[in-house]
Scaffold this motif. Structure first.
Motif, mmCIF file in Angstrom:
data_model
loop_
_atom_site.group_PDB
_atom_site.id
_atom_site.type_symbol
_atom_site.label_atom_id
_atom_site.label_comp_id
_atom_site.label_asym_id
_atom_site.label_seq_id
_atom_site.Cartn_x
_atom_site.Cartn_y
_atom_site.Cartn_z
ATOM 1 N N LYS A 67 27.727 35.470 44.113
ATOM 2 C CA LYS A 67 28.317 35.969 42.873
ATOM 3 C C LYS A 67 27.264 36.642 41.997
ATOM 4 N N GLN B 70 47.820 39.768 32.333
ATOM 5 C CA GLN B 70 46.541 40.396 32.003
ATOM 6 C C GLN B 70 46.733 41.775 31.386
ATOM 7 N N PHE C 200 31.689 41.909 30.426
ATOM 8 C CA PHE C 200 32.811 41.062 30.840
ATOM 9 C C PHE C 200 33.387 41.562 32.163
ATOM 10 N N MET C 201 33.589 42.882 32.269
ATOM 11 C CA MET C 201 34.127 43.459 33.498
ATOM 12 C C MET C 201 33.181 43.228 34.674
ATOM 13 N N SER D 293 31.015 40.824 35.020
ATOM 14 C CA SER D 293 31.018 39.399 35.361
ATOM 15 C C SER D 293 32.207 39.038 36.252
ATOM 16 N N ILE D 294 33.384 39.522 35.872
ATOM 17 C CA ILE D 294 34.584 39.249 36.675
ATOM 18 C C ILE D 294 34.463 39.901 38.046
ATOM 19 N N ALA D 295 33.945 41.134 38.083
ATOM 20 C CA ALA D 295 33.792 41.844 39.355
ATOM 21 C C ALA D 295 32.787 41.147 40.256
ATOM 22 N N ARG E 239 50.025 37.137 37.257
ATOM 23 C CA ARG E 239 48.729 37.241 36.596
ATOM 24 C C ARG E 239 48.477 38.663 36.128
ATOM 25 N N TYR F 179 32.007 37.968 40.267
ATOM 26 C CA TYR F 179 32.622 36.730 40.755
ATOM 27 C C TYR F 179 33.588 37.025 41.902
ATOM 28 N N THR F 180 34.404 38.062 41.730
ATOM 29 C CA THR F 180 35.400 38.405 42.759
ATOM 30 C C THR F 180 34.734 38.876 44.048
#
Length: 263
Positions: free
Chosen positions: A96, A50, A76-77, A79-81, A46, A83-84
């Motif tokens: 989240k 990426q 975007f960054m 949002s991903i952070a 992954r 979620y993680t």
């Protein structure tokens, strides 16, 4: 074949060769019965995909002058952070969203201060890499803070409930748990700042020197990076504790049973 793709494939030979150490880790995991072999292979595959894609995306964004691209990449960054980090603190309700908002608050405030002080120009070439470093660091700290806070409150549930019964507010009843969670989460960031250059050689400074920049310029940039990481991590982690309180307690100031049920 197109010269671009020839150069690209040649450049990938070393990264592919470096996967030998990952295979070593996979073998060790197998013989130690850790069960992490599939996750290791998935993670490196992954990351490979990426990074290959994001390199071209960044090249495109860096050539744009529209502020929309900066904001879109930053959100975007985040949002991903979020979620993680929320995945780490999976027992925190709406974890989240709590993590994402905390990271957004911490990194945006830090970024705003840096831009207002003219430390960085507000251009994609500077803002996006800087934001990426802050968001990544804040993600780790926020996830640890939320998880530790929930676990500590659960372990000391009787003490918290006693304080609430005596008239304490949720903030007063959990002040010690909050302190422990923040100290635990921020300690690695502070330890890294104390030992930077002595144990770990920072990538930003080393990369600039290898690229031909003067050591003084590289040192100045790395100091700025360390300062912003501490600032963003601290604000994000503290914000996450404030956002966790409403999910830990009922409107009548009682612990929310569902949150602290057995894992």
């Amino acid at each position: 074949m197109n010269p671009f793709w020839v150069d690209f494939l040649k450049g990938m030979l070393k990264p592919l060769a470096a996967t030998a150490v990952v295979l070593m880790a996979v073998v060790l995991s197998y013989f130690q019965n850790l069960g992490l072999e599939r996750e290791m292979l998935y993670s490196i595959a992954r990351a490979f995909l990426q990074l290959s894609v994001i390199g071209f995306v960044l090249q495109f964004i860096f050539t744009q002058k529209n502020i929309v691209w900066i904001v879109a990449a930053y959100l975007f960054m985040v949002s991903i952070a979020g979620y993680t980090a929320g995945q780490r603190a999976k027992h925190v309700p709406n974890g989240k969203y709590v993590a994402g908002l905390s990271i957004l608050v911490g990194t945006s405030i830090t970024m705003l201060v840096l831009v207002m002080l003219h430390v960085f120009p507000f251009t994609p070439r500077y803002i996006i890499p800087v934001a990426g470093m802050m968001v990544g660091n804040a993600m780790t700290v926020t996830g640890v803070t939320m998880k530790r806070l929930r676990d500590d409150v659960k372990i000391q549930k009787s003490l918290v409930e006693t304080a609430l019964a005596l008239g304490a507010t949720p903030r007063q009843a959990t002040v010690q748990q909050v302190k422990r969670a923040l100290i635990l989460a921020l300690s690695p960031v502070l330890d890294n700042a104390k030992t930077v250059g002595l144990i770990s050689l920072p990538g930003a400074m080393t990369g600039l020197i290898m690229g031909g920049a003067s050591p003084l310029e590289a040192i100045q940039l790395q100091i700025v990076v360390m300062n912003m990481l501490i600032g963003a991590a601290t604000v994000s982690s503290i914000a996450s504790t404030y956002l966790c309180w409403p999910t830990f307690f009922t409107k009548s100031f009682q612990l929310e049973t569902k949150v602290f049920a057995e894992d």
